[in-house]
Design an enzyme around this catalytic site. Structure first.
Site, PDB file in Angstrom:
ATOM      1  N   SER A  35       0.819  -1.224   0.000  1.00 19.91           N
ATOM      2  CA  SER A  35       0.000   0.000   0.000  1.00 19.91           C
ATOM      3  C   SER A  35       0.845   1.262   0.000  1.00 19.91           C
ATOM      4  O   SER A  35       1.614   1.494   0.931  1.00 19.91           O
ATOM      5  CB  SER A  35      -0.858   0.076   1.278  1.00 19.91           C
ATOM      6  OG  SER A  35      -1.856  -0.883   1.286  1.00 19.91           O
ATOM      7  N   HIS A  66      -3.220   0.707  -4.421  1.00 16.89           N
ATOM      8  CA  HIS A  66      -2.642  -0.473  -5.053  1.00 16.89           C
ATOM      9  C   HIS A  66      -2.865  -0.426  -6.555  1.00 16.89           C
ATOM     10  O   HIS A  66      -3.988  -0.574  -7.023  1.00 16.89           O
ATOM     11  CB  HIS A  66      -3.289  -1.753  -4.533  1.00 16.89           C
ATOM     12  CG  HIS A  66      -2.766  -2.177  -3.208  1.00 16.89           C
ATOM     13  ND1 HIS A  66      -1.763  -3.092  -3.064  1.00 16.89           N
ATOM     14  CD2 HIS A  66      -3.094  -1.781  -1.962  1.00 16.89           C
ATOM     15  CE1 HIS A  66      -1.503  -3.256  -1.780  1.00 16.89           C
ATOM     16  NE2 HIS A  66      -2.299  -2.478  -1.090  1.00 16.89           N
ATOM     17  N   HIS A  88      -5.482  -9.090  -1.715  1.00 15.67           N
ATOM     18  CA  HIS A  88      -5.521  -9.474  -0.302  1.00 15.67           C
ATOM     19  C   HIS A  88      -6.630 -10.493  -0.043  1.00 15.67           C
ATOM     20  O   HIS A  88      -7.647 -10.516  -0.738  1.00 15.67           O
ATOM     21  CB  HIS A  88      -5.799  -8.240   0.571  1.00 15.67           C
ATOM     22  CG  HIS A  88      -4.821  -7.129   0.402  1.00 15.67           C
ATOM     23  ND1 HIS A  88      -4.907  -6.234  -0.636  1.00 15.67           N
ATOM     24  CD2 HIS A  88      -3.729  -6.772   1.128  1.00 15.67           C
ATOM     25  CE1 HIS A  88      -3.904  -5.365  -0.536  1.00 15.67           C
ATOM     26  NE2 HIS A  88      -3.184  -5.673   0.520  1.00 15.67           N
ATOM     27  N   TYR A  90      -8.673 -10.322   2.436  1.00 14.83           N
ATOM     28  CA  TYR A  90      -9.911  -9.641   2.868  1.00 14.83           C
ATOM     29  C   TYR A  90     -10.759  -9.164   1.687  1.00 14.83           C
ATOM     30  O   TYR A  90     -11.946  -8.878   1.853  1.00 14.83           O
ATOM     31  CB  TYR A  90      -9.604  -8.458   3.812  1.00 14.83           C
ATOM     32  CG  TYR A  90      -8.792  -7.325   3.218  1.00 14.83           C
ATOM     33  CD1 TYR A  90      -9.312  -6.439   2.291  1.00 14.83           C
ATOM     34  CD2 TYR A  90      -7.462  -7.143   3.609  1.00 14.83           C
ATOM     35  CE1 TYR A  90      -8.550  -5.417   1.748  1.00 14.83           C
ATOM     36  CE2 TYR A  90      -6.689  -6.127   3.089  1.00 14.83           C
ATOM     37  CZ  TYR A  90      -7.242  -5.272   2.159  1.00 14.83           C
ATOM     38  OH  TYR A  90      -6.485  -4.268   1.617  1.00 14.83           O
ATOM     39  N   GLU A  91     -10.165  -9.088   0.517  1.00 12.93           N
ATOM     40  CA  GLU A  91     -10.956  -8.673  -0.646  1.00 12.93           C
ATOM     41  C   GLU A  91     -11.919  -9.777  -1.074  1.00 12.93           C
ATOM     42  O   GLU A  91     -12.808  -9.537  -1.895  1.00 12.93           O
ATOM     43  CB  GLU A  91     -10.025  -8.306  -1.812  1.00 12.93           C
ATOM     44  CG  GLU A  91      -9.173  -7.066  -1.524  1.00 12.93           C
ATOM     45  CD  GLU A  91      -8.224  -6.737  -2.672  1.00 12.93           C
ATOM     46  OE1 GLU A  91      -8.703  -6.216  -3.689  1.00 12.93           O
ATOM     47  OE2 GLU A  91      -7.015  -7.015  -2.544  1.00 12.93           O
ATOM     48  N   ALA A 118       2.457  -2.225   4.570  1.00 12.85           N
ATOM     49  CA  ALA A 118       2.156  -1.242   5.606  1.00 12.85           C
ATOM     50  C   ALA A 118       1.651  -2.025   6.809  1.00 12.85           C
ATOM     51  O   ALA A 118       0.918  -3.010   6.644  1.00 12.85           O
ATOM     52  CB  ALA A 118       1.078  -0.288   5.112  1.00 12.85           C
ATOM     53  N   MET A 217      -2.329  -7.065   7.179  1.00 15.17           N
ATOM     54  CA  MET A 217      -3.326  -7.917   6.521  1.00 15.17           C
ATOM     55  C   MET A 217      -2.806  -8.550   5.226  1.00 15.17           C
ATOM     56  O   MET A 217      -3.579  -8.871   4.333  1.00 15.17           O
ATOM     57  CB  MET A 217      -4.578  -7.087   6.198  1.00 15.17           C
ATOM     58  CG  MET A 217      -5.163  -6.351   7.395  1.00 15.17           C
ATOM     59  SD  MET A 217      -6.523  -5.280   6.893  1.00 15.17           S
ATOM     60  CE  MET A 217      -6.749  -4.292   8.390  1.00 15.17           C
ATOM     61  N   SER A 218      -1.491  -8.711   5.126  1.00 17.66           N
ATOM     62  CA  SER A 218      -0.946  -9.255   3.871  1.00 17.66           C
ATOM     63  C   SER A 218       0.279 -10.112   4.159  1.00 17.66           C
ATOM     64  O   SER A 218       0.455 -10.600   5.274  1.00 17.66           O
ATOM     65  CB  SER A 218      -0.588  -8.104   2.928  1.00 17.66           C
ATOM     66  OG  SER A 218       0.514  -7.370   3.450  1.00 17.66           O
ATOM     67  N   ASN A 241       1.232   3.405  11.448  1.00 14.54           N
ATOM     68  CA  ASN A 241       0.396   3.913  12.547  1.00 14.54           C
ATOM     69  C   ASN A 241       0.679   3.044  13.760  1.00 14.54           C
ATOM     70  O   ASN A 241       1.164   1.921  13.619  1.00 14.54           O
ATOM     71  CB  ASN A 241      -1.095   3.788  12.170  1.00 14.54           C
ATOM     72  CG  ASN A 241      -1.467   2.355  11.822  1.00 14.54           C
ATOM     73  OD1 ASN A 241      -1.192   1.885  10.701  1.00 14.54           O
ATOM     74  ND2 ASN A 241      -2.050   1.648  12.758  1.00 14.54           N
ATOM     75  N   HIS A 253      -7.416   4.409   6.968  1.00 10.53           N
ATOM     76  CA  HIS A 253      -6.565   4.102   5.812  1.00 10.53           C
ATOM     77  C   HIS A 253      -5.835   5.370   5.357  1.00 10.53           C
ATOM     78  O   HIS A 253      -4.725   5.298   4.831  1.00 10.53           O
ATOM     79  CB  HIS A 253      -7.411   3.523   4.671  1.00 10.53           C
ATOM     80  CG  HIS A 253      -6.603   2.980   3.521  1.00 10.53           C
ATOM     81  ND1 HIS A 253      -5.589   2.058   3.685  1.00 10.53           N
ATOM     82  CD2 HIS A 253      -6.656   3.226   2.192  1.00 10.53           C
ATOM     83  CE1 HIS A 253      -5.051   1.772   2.508  1.00 10.53           C
ATOM     84  NE2 HIS A 253      -5.681   2.469   1.582  1.00 10.53           N
TER      85      HIS A 253
HETATM   86  N1  HPA Z   1      -3.593  -3.103  11.500  1.00 12.21           N
HETATM   87  C1  HPA Z   1      -3.671  -3.945  10.457  1.00 12.21           C
HETATM   88  N2  HPA Z   1      -3.175  -3.674   9.265  1.00 12.21           N
HETATM   89  C2  HPA Z   1      -2.575  -2.485   9.099  1.00 12.21           C
HETATM   90  C3  HPA Z   1      -2.480  -1.553  10.133  1.00 12.21           C
HETATM   91  C4  HPA Z   1      -3.008  -1.881  11.398  1.00 12.21           C
HETATM   92  O1  HPA Z   1      -2.942  -1.122  12.384  1.00 12.21           O
HETATM   93  N3  HPA Z   1      -1.814  -0.461   9.626  1.00 12.21           N
HETATM   94  C5  HPA Z   1      -1.546  -0.747   8.312  1.00 12.21           C
HETATM   95  N4  HPA Z   1      -2.001  -1.971   7.999  1.00 12.21           N
END
Ligand code: HPA
Length: 279
Positions: A35, A66, A88, A90-91, A118, A217-218, A241, A253
């Site tokens: 990302s 993406h 991903h 989750y998609e 990320a 998540m990847s 973050n 996001h």
């Molecule tokens: N959690 C899950 N996936 C992420 C996060 C997060 O805090 N930041 C970027 N991708």
């Protein structure tokens, strides 16, 4: 067994043949750009760019930040293939689809993979904007991507995962980072979840006790695909973050995108430096 594995191997072969009809470049290293981390491509002397939509069997990413292109070219004298964007779990894609392009570039003959993402920082000594070398992962995605019939052409039924992220590759990244201005390089454990929700504060406290330093998540499916195929991985997380509950603010996001934008130049310098050292 072969009843099931034949179509999968055929699909991979069709994708590889289709790519081979467009480029004869032989990549030594693959790069998966997460990302907002796609700017590495600007430093690649691009020979061929193939949109995922033109690769039989590949799926397009639906996520903002993406782009979906497979880039073939050279950087620092090294022939590379970069996945600009990924799909991903989750998609809604099946794990076999999430792993598909990684397997394709594996079949194209890459010797190493650099995977980026990320991630949220669980380790409270981390700061948004830090980069983290992945020393190992914890798979809590709720599925093992290799579940199902084994594709013996790709690898063994029970792949070893004890050195999925070999130390020698991390050492290369550390040496490169020592010469990158302003970089804060961490090293830690990536915990992979399916998403798409961010975590609850209670989950983050639990994951910290489990030994995780970052969450995302990847990456886990692609790295498992590489371990299966015997391809070593260097993993780099951009801590975009602090994970849920650490700071008194909600997760968005937008924050993820803002942070990747802010550290883009250091991140790119690190990845390119590593590629230069792998040439
Ligand atoms: N959690 C899950 N996936 C992420 C996060 C997060 O805090 N930041 C970027 N991708």
């Amino acid at each position: 067994m072969s009843l099931y594995s034949a179509p999968m191997i055929e699909e991979l072969k069709t994708a590889v043949d289709s790519i081979r009809s467009k480029t004869s470049l032989q990549p030594q290293v693959g790069v998966i750009l997460g990302s907002g981390l796609g700017h590495v491509v600007d430093a690649i002397d691009v020979e061929t760019a193939i949109p995922y939509g033109e690769i039989p069997g590949a799926r397009a990413s639906t996520v903002l930040g993406h782009q979906g292109r497979l880039i073939f070219g050279h950087t620092k004298g090294l022939p590379v293939v970069a996945m600009q964007g990924r799909v991903h779990y989750y998609e809604g894609y099946e794990m076999s689809q999430v792993m598909f392009l990684s397997r394709v570039i594996g079949r194209l003959g890459i010797k190493k993979l650099v995977v980026t993402n990320a991630a949220g920082g669980i380790n409270t000594s981390y700061k948004p904007g830090d980069l983290m070398l992945i020393s190992d992962h914890i798979n809590l995605m709720g599925a093992n991507p290799l579940r199902g019939p084994n594709f013996d052409d790709l690898g063994v039924r029970f792949p070893d995962m004890s050195e999925a992220y070999p130390e020698d590759l991390r050492n290369v990244a550390k040496e490169v980072a020592a010469n990158v201005q302003g970089i804060k390089l961490q090293e830690g454990i990536y915990l992979g979840l399916s998403g798409p929700t961010y975590e609850t504060p209670a989950e983050i406290r639990a994951f910290r006790i489990l030994g995780a330093d970052a969450v995302g998540m990847s990456t886990v499916p692609e790295v498992i695909a590489m371990s299966h195929m015997g391809i070593p991985v260097l993993g780099i997380s951009c801590i975009t973050n602090m994970a849920a509950g650490i700071l008194k603010q909600k997760l968005t996001h937008q924050e993820v995108m803002d942070t990747t934008e802010r550290v883009q130049s250091q991140f790119t310098e690190l990845v390119l430096g590593v590629l230069g050292r792998l040439a």
